[in-house]
Design a protein around this motif. Structure first.
Motif, PDB file in Angstrom:
ATOM      1  N   GLY A   1       0.777  -1.230   0.000  1.00 10.15           N
ATOM      2  CA  GLY A   1       0.000   0.000   0.000  1.00 10.15           C
ATOM      3  C   GLY A   1       0.810   1.281   0.000  1.00 10.15           C
ATOM      4  O   GLY A   1       0.258   2.362   0.125  1.00 10.15           O
ATOM      5  N   LYS A   2       2.122   1.181  -0.115  1.00  7.99           N
ATOM      6  CA  LYS A   2       2.982   2.369  -0.134  1.00  7.99           C
ATOM      7  C   LYS A   2       3.772   2.403  -1.434  1.00  7.99           C
ATOM      8  O   LYS A   2       3.965   1.373  -2.082  1.00  7.99           O
ATOM      9  N   GLN A   3       4.253   3.589  -1.774  1.00 12.43           N
ATOM     10  CA  GLN A   3       5.077   3.744  -2.969  1.00 12.43           C
ATOM     11  C   GLN A   3       6.538   3.868  -2.536  1.00 12.43           C
ATOM     12  O   GLN A   3       6.864   4.638  -1.639  1.00 12.43           O
ATOM     13  N   TRP A   4       7.396   3.090  -3.211  1.00 14.08           N
ATOM     14  CA  TRP A   4       8.793   2.994  -2.827  1.00 14.08           C
ATOM     15  C   TRP A   4       9.690   3.316  -4.015  1.00 14.08           C
ATOM     16  O   TRP A   4       9.445   2.861  -5.126  1.00 14.08           O
ATOM     17  N   ALA A   5      10.757   4.078  -3.759  1.00 18.58           N
ATOM     18  CA  ALA A   5      11.776   4.345  -4.777  1.00 18.58           C
ATOM     19  C   ALA A   5      12.877   3.302  -4.602  1.00 18.58           C
ATOM     20  O   ALA A   5      13.394   3.110  -3.493  1.00 18.58           O
ATOM     21  N   VAL A   6      13.262   2.636  -5.686  1.00 16.14           N
ATOM     22  CA  VAL A   6      14.274   1.582  -5.627  1.00 16.14           C
ATOM     23  C   VAL A   6      15.662   2.225  -5.594  1.00 16.14           C
ATOM     24  O   VAL A   6      16.014   3.016  -6.464  1.00 16.14           O
ATOM     25  N   LEU A   7      16.454   1.888  -4.567  1.00 18.76           N
ATOM     26  CA  LEU A   7      17.800   2.435  -4.405  1.00 18.76           C
ATOM     27  C   LEU A   7      18.883   1.474  -4.884  1.00 18.76           C
ATOM     28  O   LEU A   7      19.859   1.887  -5.498  1.00 18.76           O
ATOM     29  N   LYS A   8      18.731   0.181  -4.567  1.00 17.37           N
ATOM     30  CA  LYS A   8      19.715  -0.836  -4.947  1.00 17.37           C
ATOM     31  C   LYS A   8      18.989  -2.140  -5.238  1.00 17.37           C
ATOM     32  O   LYS A   8      17.978  -2.434  -4.609  1.00 17.37           O
ATOM     33  N   THR A   9      19.541  -2.912  -6.163  1.00 18.72           N
ATOM     34  CA  THR A   9      19.004  -4.247  -6.433  1.00 18.72           C
ATOM     35  C   THR A   9      20.156  -5.225  -6.535  1.00 18.72           C
ATOM     36  O   THR A   9      21.259  -4.854  -6.937  1.00 18.72           O
ATOM     37  N   GLN A  10      19.889  -6.470  -6.155  1.00 19.81           N
ATOM     38  CA  GLN A  10      20.890  -7.523  -6.286  1.00 19.81           C
ATOM     39  C   GLN A  10      20.165  -8.843  -6.523  1.00 19.81           C
ATOM     40  O   GLN A  10      19.328  -9.245  -5.723  1.00 19.81           O
ATOM     41  N   ILE A  11      20.500  -9.473  -7.632  1.00 21.57           N
ATOM     42  CA  ILE A  11      19.927 -10.781  -7.930  1.00 21.57           C
ATOM     43  C   ILE A  11      20.886 -11.841  -7.387  1.00 21.57           C
ATOM     44  O   ILE A  11      22.078 -11.817  -7.672  1.00 21.57           O
ATOM     45  N   VAL A  12      20.351 -12.756  -6.579  1.00 21.07           N
ATOM     46  CA  VAL A  12      21.151 -13.806  -5.952  1.00 21.07           C
ATOM     47  C   VAL A  12      20.718 -15.148  -6.528  1.00 21.07           C
ATOM     48  O   VAL A  12      19.524 -15.453  -6.552  1.00 21.07           O
ATOM     49  N   GLN A  13      21.689 -15.920  -6.981  1.00 21.80           N
ATOM     50  CA  GLN A  13      21.416 -17.252  -7.503  1.00 21.80           C
ATOM     51  C   GLN A  13      22.131 -18.271  -6.627  1.00 21.80           C
ATOM     52  O   GLN A  13      23.299 -18.590  -6.861  1.00 21.80           O
ATOM     53  N   PRO A  14      21.440 -18.778  -5.608  1.00 20.79           N
ATOM     54  CA  PRO A  14      22.090 -19.745  -4.730  1.00 20.79           C
ATOM     55  C   PRO A  14      22.335 -21.055  -5.472  1.00 20.79           C
ATOM     56  O   PRO A  14      21.707 -21.332  -6.485  1.00 20.79           O
ATOM     57  N   GLY A  15      23.247 -21.845  -4.963  1.00 21.41           N
ATOM     58  CA  GLY A  15      23.559 -23.119  -5.597  1.00 21.41           C
ATOM     59  C   GLY A  15      22.387 -24.083  -5.573  1.00 21.41           C
ATOM     60  O   GLY A  15      22.241 -24.935  -6.430  1.00 21.41           O
ATOM     61  N   LYS A  16      21.550 -23.927  -4.591  1.00 20.23           N
ATOM     62  CA  LYS A  16      20.406 -24.823  -4.445  1.00 20.23           C
ATOM     63  C   LYS A  16      19.156 -23.961  -4.323  1.00 20.23           C
ATOM     64  O   LYS A  16      19.122 -22.999  -3.580  1.00 20.23           O
ATOM     65  N   GLY A  17      18.126 -24.267  -5.062  1.00 21.36           N
ATOM     66  CA  GLY A  17      16.896 -23.486  -4.995  1.00 21.36           C
ATOM     67  C   GLY A  17      16.837 -22.434  -6.087  1.00 21.36           C
ATOM     68  O   GLY A  17      17.753 -22.283  -6.886  1.00 21.36           O
ATOM     69  N   GLY A  18      15.738 -21.688  -6.113  1.00 19.64           N
ATOM     70  CA  GLY A  18      15.524 -20.675  -7.152  1.00 19.64           C
ATOM     71  C   GLY A  18      16.200 -19.358  -6.842  1.00 19.64           C
ATOM     72  O   GLY A  18      16.523 -19.045  -5.699  1.00 19.64           O
ATOM     73  N   ALA A  19      16.399 -18.568  -7.888  1.00 21.44           N
ATOM     74  CA  ALA A  19      17.014 -17.253  -7.736  1.00 21.44           C
ATOM     75  C   ALA A  19      16.020 -16.290  -7.079  1.00 21.44           C
ATOM     76  O   ALA A  19      14.808 -16.465  -7.166  1.00 21.44           O
ATOM     77  N   PHE A  20      16.547 -15.270  -6.410  1.00 15.87           N
ATOM     78  CA  PHE A  20      15.708 -14.240  -5.816  1.00 15.87           C
ATOM     79  C   PHE A  20      16.401 -12.900  -5.956  1.00 15.87           C
ATOM     80  O   PHE A  20      17.592 -12.816  -6.249  1.00 15.87           O
ATOM     81  N   ILE A  21      15.621 -11.831  -5.787  1.00 13.08           N
ATOM     82  CA  ILE A  21      16.155 -10.478  -5.897  1.00 13.08           C
ATOM     83  C   ILE A  21      15.968  -9.770  -4.566  1.00 13.08           C
ATOM     84  O   ILE A  21      14.915  -9.865  -3.944  1.00 13.08           O
ATOM     85  N   THR A  22      17.025  -9.109  -4.110  1.00 13.85           N
ATOM     86  CA  THR A  22      16.982  -8.296  -2.902  1.00 13.85           C
ATOM     87  C   THR A  22      16.936  -6.839  -3.345  1.00 13.85           C
ATOM     88  O   THR A  22      17.769  -6.409  -4.143  1.00 13.85           O
ATOM     89  N   VAL A  23      15.970  -6.090  -2.823  1.00 17.10           N
ATOM     90  CA  VAL A  23      15.772  -4.704  -3.240  1.00 17.10           C
ATOM     91  C   VAL A  23      15.819  -3.793  -2.016  1.00 17.10           C
ATOM     92  O   VAL A  23      15.095  -4.009  -1.047  1.00 17.10           O
ATOM     93  N   GLU A  24      16.710  -2.785  -2.064  1.00 14.07           N
ATOM     94  CA  GLU A  24      16.726  -1.754  -1.029  1.00 14.07           C
ATOM     95  C   GLU A  24      15.906  -0.594  -1.573  1.00 14.07           C
ATOM     96  O   GLU A  24      16.134  -0.139  -2.691  1.00 14.07           O
TER      97      GLU A  24
END
Length: 187
Positions: free
Chosen positions: A18-41
């Motif tokens: 319900g809030k609007q956010w400005a994206v400051l940093k992003t990092q896509i993580v691909q662990p050896g096991k499991g699916g990839a995910f993105i961390t967003v500051e």
């Protein structure tokens, strides 16, 4: 407009909880096991609070429709930065917190891009490079090689950056506004 989480980029405005956010940093993580995910500051565009969020790359997020306008920076009045819309010449104010550290690079008459959501300004994009004057620079130490050593220098806006040893006090240099780094001598 819904987009996949792996398409989130720095500078996007997204809606979350319900809030609007400005994206400051992003990092896509691909662990050896499991699916990839993105961390967003990201920073709340209304209150300025920061948070980190994590999504799987296949998840979808709501990207806000942003209207970008060309504006001119006019002047600083205390903590308020005054800008003018170049189309209709209306003036508006933003606080320094909206720009963060980049506010130090603003110069009178500078052309910037301002993002508006529902008629209110939410973020400012500065030019990628600006010309600044060096007001203090340490003298050159003999024996240093130009390729590997940098020395501290103070710019006219008060920021301290590292510059090559051949840069002297009073010279104009080009600085990258994204990471506050030396680019080259101004021509």
């Amino acid at each position: 407009m819904k987009i996949n989480a792996n398409l989130i980029r720095v500078g996007n405005i997204i809606e979350n909880n319900g809030k609007q956010w400005a994206v400051l940093k992003t990092q896509i993580v691909q662990p050896g096991k499991g699916g990839a995910f993105i961390t967003v500051e990201m920073r709340d565009i209304r209150t300025g609070t920061k948070t980190n969020e994590r999504w799987r790359t296949a998840d979808t997020v709501e990207k806000c429709n942003v209207e970008e306008k060309d504006c001119t920076f006019l002047f600083v009045d205390g903590d308020a930065l005054t800008f003018m819309d170049q189309e209709n010449f209306e003036q508006f104010n933003l606080t320094r917190e909206v720009l963060g550290d980049a506010a130090a690079f603003l110069q009178d008459g500078m052309q910037v891009a301002v993002d508006f959501i529902e008629g209110s300004p939410v973020s400012v994009s500065l030019p990628e490079k600006v010309t600044m004057t060096v007001v203090e620079a340490d003298p050159v130490v003999k024996g240093q090689t130009a390729s590997s050593s940098y020395k501290p220098a103070k710019l006219e806006n008060g920021l301290k950056i590292l510059v090559p040893p051949f840069i002297a006090e009073g010279e104009k240099i080009i600085v990258n506004t994204g990471d506050c780094s030396y680019v080259e001598r101004a021509k």
